[in-house]
Design a protein around this motif. Structure first.
Motif, PDB file in Angstrom:
ATOM      1  N   GLY A 407       0.964  -1.107   0.094  1.00 45.27           N
ATOM      2  CA  GLY A 407      -0.093  -0.096   0.031  1.00 45.27           C
ATOM      3  C   GLY A 407       0.920   1.066   0.060  1.00 45.27           C
ATOM      4  N   ASP A 408       0.583   2.236  -0.460  1.00 45.16           N
ATOM      5  CA  ASP A 408       1.273   3.627  -0.507  1.00 45.16           C
ATOM      6  C   ASP A 408       1.811   3.860   0.575  1.00 45.16           C
ATOM      7  OD1 ASP A 408      -1.658   4.119  -0.365  1.00 45.16           O
ATOM      8  OD2 ASP A 408      -1.167   6.253  -0.627  1.00 45.16           O
ATOM      9  N   ALA A 409       0.698   3.825   1.791  1.00 45.60           N
ATOM     10  CA  ALA A 409       1.108   4.515   3.124  1.00 45.60           C
ATOM     11  C   ALA A 409       2.220   3.584   3.867  1.00 45.60           C
ATOM     12  CB  ALA A 409       0.025   4.694   4.085  1.00 45.60           C
ATOM     13  N   ALA A 410       1.912   2.149   3.777  1.00 50.99           N
ATOM     14  CA  ALA A 410       2.956   1.604   4.185  1.00 50.99           C
ATOM     15  C   ALA A 410       4.285   1.509   3.632  1.00 50.99           C
ATOM     16  CB  ALA A 410       2.105  -0.128   4.134  1.00 50.99           C
ATOM     17  N   VAL A 438       2.953  -1.225  -6.084  1.00 52.09           N
ATOM     18  CA  VAL A 438       2.239  -0.301  -5.023  1.00 52.09           C
ATOM     19  C   VAL A 438       0.870  -0.313  -5.428  1.00 52.09           C
ATOM     20  CG1 VAL A 438       2.371   1.728  -3.665  1.00 52.09           C
ATOM     21  CG2 VAL A 438       4.423   0.694  -4.502  1.00 52.09           C
ATOM     22  N   VAL A 439      -0.189  -0.616  -4.767  1.00 49.61           N
ATOM     23  CA  VAL A 439      -1.488   0.131  -5.050  1.00 49.61           C
ATOM     24  C   VAL A 439      -1.663   1.332  -4.507  1.00 49.61           C
ATOM     25  CG1 VAL A 439      -3.893  -0.658  -4.449  1.00 49.61           C
ATOM     26  CG2 VAL A 439      -2.550  -2.438  -4.956  1.00 49.61           C
ATOM     27  N   ASN A 440      -1.255   2.428  -5.174  1.00 48.49           N
ATOM     28  CA  ASN A 440      -1.127   3.674  -4.494  1.00 48.49           C
ATOM     29  C   ASN A 440      -2.236   4.189  -4.702  1.00 48.49           C
ATOM     30  OD1 ASN A 440      -0.416   6.278  -4.014  1.00 48.49           O
ATOM     31  ND2 ASN A 440       1.052   6.457  -5.566  1.00 48.49           N
ATOM     32  N   ASN A 441      -3.295   4.112  -3.706  1.00 45.51           N
ATOM     33  CA  ASN A 441      -4.722   4.663  -3.844  1.00 45.51           C
ATOM     34  C   ASN A 441      -4.699   6.028  -3.103  1.00 45.51           C
ATOM     35  OD1 ASN A 441      -4.409   4.026  -0.916  1.00 45.51           O
ATOM     36  ND2 ASN A 441      -5.845   2.480  -1.322  1.00 45.51           N
ATOM     37  N   GLN A 442      -3.600   6.698  -2.599  1.00 47.24           N
ATOM     38  CA  GLN A 442      -3.297   7.938  -2.542  1.00 47.24           C
ATOM     39  C   GLN A 442      -4.047   8.178  -0.993  1.00 47.24           C
ATOM     40  OE1 GLN A 442      -3.098  10.847  -6.029  1.00 47.24           O
ATOM     41  NE2 GLN A 442      -4.673   9.292  -6.728  1.00 47.24           N
ATOM     42  N   ILE A 443      -4.026   7.236  -0.230  1.00 45.41           N
ATOM     43  CA  ILE A 443      -4.541   7.557   0.939  1.00 45.41           C
ATOM     44  C   ILE A 443      -4.179   6.249   1.961  1.00 45.41           C
ATOM     45  CG2 ILE A 443      -6.857   6.160   0.699  1.00 45.41           C
ATOM     46  CD1 ILE A 443      -7.995   8.511   2.275  1.00 45.41           C
ATOM     47  N   GLY A 444      -4.022   6.523   3.242  1.00 43.98           N
ATOM     48  CA  GLY A 444      -3.824   5.210   4.149  1.00 43.98           C
ATOM     49  C   GLY A 444      -4.802   5.283   5.174  1.00 43.98           C
ATOM     50  N   PHE A 445      -5.779   4.500   5.161  1.00 46.66           N
ATOM     51  CA  PHE A 445      -6.779   4.479   6.242  1.00 46.66           C
ATOM     52  C   PHE A 445      -7.588   5.969   6.164  1.00 46.66           C
ATOM     53  CE2 PHE A 445      -7.656   2.100  10.551  1.00 46.66           C
ATOM     54  CZ  PHE A 445      -9.235   2.240  10.216  1.00 46.66           C
TER      55      PHE A 445
END
Ligand SMILES: Cc1ncc(C[n+]2csc(CCOP(=O)(O)OP(=O)(O)O)c2C)c(N)n1
Ligand SMILES: [Mg+2]
Length: 1051
Positions: A407-410, A438-445
């Motif tokens: 994930g992007d944030a991780a 990277v599944v970079n959905n531009q948000i982490g939680f």
């Protein structure tokens, strides 16, 4: 080079200005944005004209400085004139034939004008303009990604910066609209021309924009290999290279349909269940499948994958093709038919062998089970991959590879990502290239990347290993597929890591029952107005005549039908099976084995002598191989010990390793400085004193047909390396894998691996491991940080019930091992070390082994074992009874001291000093977990008149005390059963797993009531409670030791 740059700057520009900065018009307007963060990336600090042209100029300048006559007369005149502030360049006559992408010098002039070349010098402007065009091309290659349209939502900039780098604005190079049709020669560092050697400026810019600033943004110019940079440039810049065939487009659509259909099917059937769906990044499935197809085509046969929660079920269903009914039953809330505590569905692993229909080759796919702890699985996957490569003899990683999803944030936030990446090029740890997606959905939680990372991109960590990074707009399927193909080819060509950053969005909240509008209202308004990628791509292909509307619908309906049928089948299931989710099946290991039979661990004396002698001998070519004088002395004293049939710690270990190697068991010892041993006791790698890298490894040269021995100094990481070794150990049960901490306390930077995987992995994922941890432990006055391996923490996580004395029988010990989550031991003799290591392999199942290892005992004259304790017929001693005067007259013993580890030697010496050996018996508990209730009961019974004491050197709130106390109570009280039958049943669930099921009659307790009469209690002797593990003062340490020794020996 730095010096040269400084000189060129002095000559060509004012101080402080970067070399070739004169190409940029000063005070050119730049876009400013107050909300944008400014950042400092290495690329931004580089002189942008540092390609071959600037290099060449600098080389010339250096040569000219050293000797003006060494360069062509025209360069001489150029530098002379430049130094005097005048125009200078005289065209050097061309002698060499034209190379690829080269055109005659006449092309340097505007096509419209007549060539003045033949008649006169080239003007400064022409030179400047060509250099400027080169600089522009290079700028796009370096910085084009900053303005690529990567965000499908069009609201964020993937690099968190909305500015356009001024080097990408042609007007900043003195060019005007009127220059746009001028033709410029293309340098050899670009492929945008295809077969053309020169192009008009307008076309150059158009092609650069298309390549670098559309939906693919690539970072690669930091890679310090021209070959690799050119490889990438060629595959990106060549005109038409991203074009896909009709069949390829239809395949993407079909895969996208499945990916989308799977999520919407789950959403329909289980609308309120968490599944961490892929909506917003459905392209992940076609992307992964492309990577797998291409890699298989290029020779890969097995892929080990690690991934977080996002889209995991979809990956299992559509990439691994795990049977859908098995997936759907996970939603049904069914009981497990087999044992274990299980895990939530989006953590489970799988292992599949199947035919890849695209390449018509067989492929093995494993997704490793993982805990919630993001990125923890990364090093585990690497270790597992490495092990598979090793056992297959795939030394270059051509057959086995790993894919890691993030994930992007991780990816940006977790340090273990860095620790894992840093293993990627180390000889004993490399997996020869990992493909990161990277599944970079531009948000982490709920956290926006602008508040969760300081780096421009979430992928910047990959720059440290020179991995190319492909950022790609996930709503452009064809661009995604192009970079996936490139990534797979890159890995197959260069065997290095590569990153695909799928810039996407998350259509729902963090999970499906989460409300994203609370925290991201603007983003989610935009998301609601954004068509799903499947719809967009279908429309695109329909408009292009690639598919018809009916075909699109047909593919969708067919997949829905598949899901419905699987759903019906799942409904008929009454149980789930954890075993369906195992990620590392050990085929053939358990079958036909008596799950309670332990093979002997003693070996014949000849074997001990042979190994001992080989281990004590210099390299066979001793005449040429110069070893250190100190090593000569060590070898000599080892040889003397062998001749005297005695082993110290290093010899005991070597004999365990050597005998396993002889039996065909691979041994791998990894950790910081393990080759020599932190305490300089091991010396498994001898270094030639005058030849670099010439080494000799005695344990690799014991027998001609032995198994391989690997001993490797690791990077300075615990989390990464321990995770790696755990992954390594999961691959083959027939290997002894050991990770050694430099000092035991350092393991706590790898605490997550210990908690989430080692202690609970079998319970959660039915996955076993025999990994051994060496944790140097012991209070030796060295201060708080090198004393304690935090024994108490391991003991607290042990799963043996303090209140339950298992039924006694001949197979008491192995049953306990069978049912426990891990083994915790603290050996005091080399023989016991020898046996416990060998027992790891002799067991018919695998358990992690947590070993407190000694420091001072490595050289303690009493911590030695006779060969008599290692030969056939001997075995690991869970408890070592008192063997001195006290044991000869047990009734006369007043105090019975139980202890573990090195304090035993302090105790016996203090007792001896007081001459009270007959009055105090000292019993060593060598295996703490599982707790040896049976043997300790015998010891207590043997000394009926003695007060019972637990003595430890650790502080009271540390060490083993809180673990042993309730267990001694149970021991003294005899068989105590304060739990319901149900709970008791569950204690034996591992037994059920491996054959000897609970259907078999349990052995009857033999002495259920006999020892119930022992009313004695155990009391504590040791250091008082403390916050820190040890004092920093040596004097205080000795004072404490003397005090508790006095307590222990007081009668
Ligand atoms: C080490 C760790 N810390 C915190 C969490 C809690 N957590 C679960 S998902 C998540 C957000 C992850 O964001 P990202 O990596 O971007 O993945 P996404 O959910 O967006 O796909 C967090 C903080 C966790 N699982 N692991
Ligand atoms: Mg995210």
């Amino acid at each position: 080079m730095h010096r040269a740059r400084a000189l060129v700057t002095t000559v060509l520009g004012p101080p402080g200005q970067k070399f070739a900065a004169w190409l940029i018009v000063k005070n050119a307007p730049t876009i400013s944005c107050t909300q944008c963060r400014h950042y400092n990336v290495p690329a931004a600090a580089e002189p942008f004209l540092n390609g071959s042209s600037s290099q060449y100029v600098e080389d010339m300048y250096n040569a000219w400085l050293a000797d003006p006559s060494s360069v062509h007369a025209s360069w001489d005149s150029f530098f002379r004139n430049s130094a005097q502030g005048g125009p200078g360049y005289q065209s050097p006559p061309s002698l060499a034939p034209l190379g690829r992408n080269e055109i005659p010098a006449t092309a340097l002039f505007p096509m419209a004008g007549a060539s003045p070349l033949a008649s006169g010098p080239i003007s400064d402007k022409i030179i400047d303009d060509h250099l400027a065009v080169q600089a522009i091309i290079r700028s796009y290659q370096i910085r084009g990604h900053h303005i690529a349209k990567l965000d499908p939502l069009g609201i964020n900039s993937a690099d968190l910066d909305d500015q356009t780098p001024q080097e990408l604005v042609y007007k900043n190079y003195n060019f005007e609209e009127s220059d746009m049709d001028r033709v410029f020669k293309l340098p050899s560092t670009t492929f945008i021309g295809g077969k053309e050697k020169a192009l008009p400026l307008r076309e150059i810019l158009r092609r650069l924009e298309l390549t670098y600033c559309r939906h693919i943004g690539v970072e690669f110019m930091f890679i310090n290999s021209l070959e690799q940079c050119n490889w990438i440039r060629q595959r990106l810049e060549t005109p038409g290279i991203t074009e896909l065939s009709v069949d390829q487009k239809r395949l993407i659509l079909a895969r996208l349909t499945r990916s989308t259909g799977f999520e919407s099917f789950l959403a329909r059937k289980w609308s309120s269940e968490k599944r961490f769906g892929l909506e917003g990044c459905e392209i992940l499935i076609p992307a992964m499948k492309t990577v797998i197809d291409k890699s298989t085509e290029l020779g890969v046969e097995s892929i080990v994958m690690g991934m977080p929660h996002r889209g995991r079920l979809n990956v299992l269903a559509n990439v691994c093709r795990k049977p859908l009914p098995q997936l759907f039953t996970q939603f049904a809330g069914l009981q497990a038919a087999d044992d274990g505590s299980g895990d939530v569905k989006y953590h489970l692993g799988t292992y599949i062998e199947r035919l890849n229909r695209v390449t018509n080759k067989n492929i093995r796919l494993a997704v490793c089970a993982n805990p919630s702890h993001l990125e923890t699985v990364d090093p585990v996957v690497q270790g597992k991959t490495r092990a598979e490569q090793f056992y297959r003899g795939d030394g270059e990683g051509k057959k086995v590879m790993s894919i890691l999803l993030h994930g992007d944030a991780a990816f940006a936030g977790q340090g273990v990502v860095f620790e894992t990446m840093h293993l990627s090029e180390l000889p004993d740890y490399t997996t020869h290239g990992t493909i990161h997606i990277v599944v970079n959905n531009q948000i982490g939680f709920t956290t926006d990347p602008r508040f969760s990372r300081s780096s421009p991109y979430c992928t910047d960590v990959a720059r440290v290993v020179n991995a190319p990074i492909f950022h790609v707009n996930a709503d452009d399927p064809e661009s995604v597929i192009h970079v996936c193909n490139m990534a797979a080819e890159w890995r197959a060509t260069f065997h290095k890591d590569v990153v695909i950053d799928l810039v996407c969005y998350r259509r729902n909240g963090h999970n499906e029952i989460d409300e994203p509008m609370f925290t991201q209202p603007l983003m989610y308004r935009k998301i609601k107005a954004t068509k799903p990628v499947l719809q967009k791509y279908s429309e695109q292909l329909i408009a292009g005549g690639i598919v018809t509307e009916e075909e699109v619908k047909d593919v969708k309906d067919r997949y829905d039908k598949i899901c419905e049928e699987a759903f019906e089948r799942a409904r008929q299931e009454t149980h789930i099976k954890y075993k369906d989710w195992i990620d590392s099946p050990w085929s053939g290991f358990f079958e036909g084995k008596d799950p309670l039979k332990v093979n002997p661990t003693g070996v014949i004396e000849d074997t001990l002598v042979h190994i001992g002698k080989r281990f004590s001998s210099p390299p066979p070519n001793a005449a040429e191989f110069i070893i250190h004088k100190g090593i000569e002395r060590i070898l000599k004293s080892r040889m003397e010990m062998v001749e005297n049939r005695i082993a110290d710690w290093a010899l005991g270990e070597a004999m365990a390793f050597g005998s396993l190697l002889k039996e065909g068991v691979h041994v791998r010892l990894s950790g910081q400085d393990v080759e020599r041993g932190t305490f300089s006791h091991r010396h498994h790698v001898l270094h030639h004193q005058t030849v670099d890298k010439a080494t000799y490894r005695p344990l690799c040269n014991l027998y001609p047909d032995q198994a391989p021995y690997t001993v490797c100094n690791s990077s300075l990481s615990e989390y990464g390396v321990l995770g790696f070794e755990l992954g390594y150990s999961m691959t083959n049960p027939n290997a002894l894998v050991i990770w050694e901490a430099q000092f035991g306390d350092f393991f706590n930077t790898a605490q997550c691996i210990v908690d989430q995987l080692l202690s609970s992995g079998q319970a959660k994922w039915v996955r076993q491991t025999g990994l051994a941890l060496y944790l140097p432990h012991g209070m030796e006055g060295q201060g708080p940080e090198h004393s304690s391996a935090r024994l108490e923490r391991f003991l607290q996580m042990s799963s043996d019930d303090p209140d339950y004395f298992p039924p006694e029988s001949d197979d008491f010990a192995v049953r306990q091992l069978h049912d426990i989550n891990w083994i915790v031991a603290n050996c005091t003799t080399p023989a016991n070390l020898f046996h416990i290591l060998r027992r790891q392999i002799a067991l018919p199942f695998r358990k992690p082994l947590i070993l407190m290892t000694p420091k001072s005992l490595l050289r303690h004259p009493e911590a030695r074992s006779s060969f008599d304790d290692m030969i056939e017929g001997t075995e690991f001693k869970r408890v070592i009874p008192d063997q001195g005067a006290a044991s000869k007259n047990p009734d006369g013993v007043q105090k019975l001291i139980f202890c573990t580890g090195k304090v035993y030697y302090d105790l016996t010496s203090a007792i001896k000093e007081k001459n009270i050996e007959e009055k105090i018996a000292v019993v060593r508990v060598e295996q703490l977990t599982p707790f040896p209730f049976d043997l300790l009961k015998q010891e207590c019974n043997k000394y009926p008149n003695a007060n019972i004491v637990w003595c430890q050197e650790e502080h009271k709130n540390q060490g083993a005390w809180t673990y042993v106390e309730p267990r001694f109570e149970t021991t003294l009280a005899g068989q105590r059963d304060i739990v319901s039958n149900n709970t008791r049943e569950s204690r034996g669930w591992f037994s059920k797993l491996f054959g000897k099921s609970t259907n078999e009659p349990k052995p009857q307790p033999k002495e259920q009531t006999e020892s119930m009469s022992d009313t004695r209690v155990i009391s504590y002797v040791g250091r008082p409670v403390a916050a820190s593990t040890a004092t920093g003062s040596k004097a205080q340490h000795l004072k404490e030791l003397a005090a508790f020794m006095a307590d222990a020996t007081r009668l």
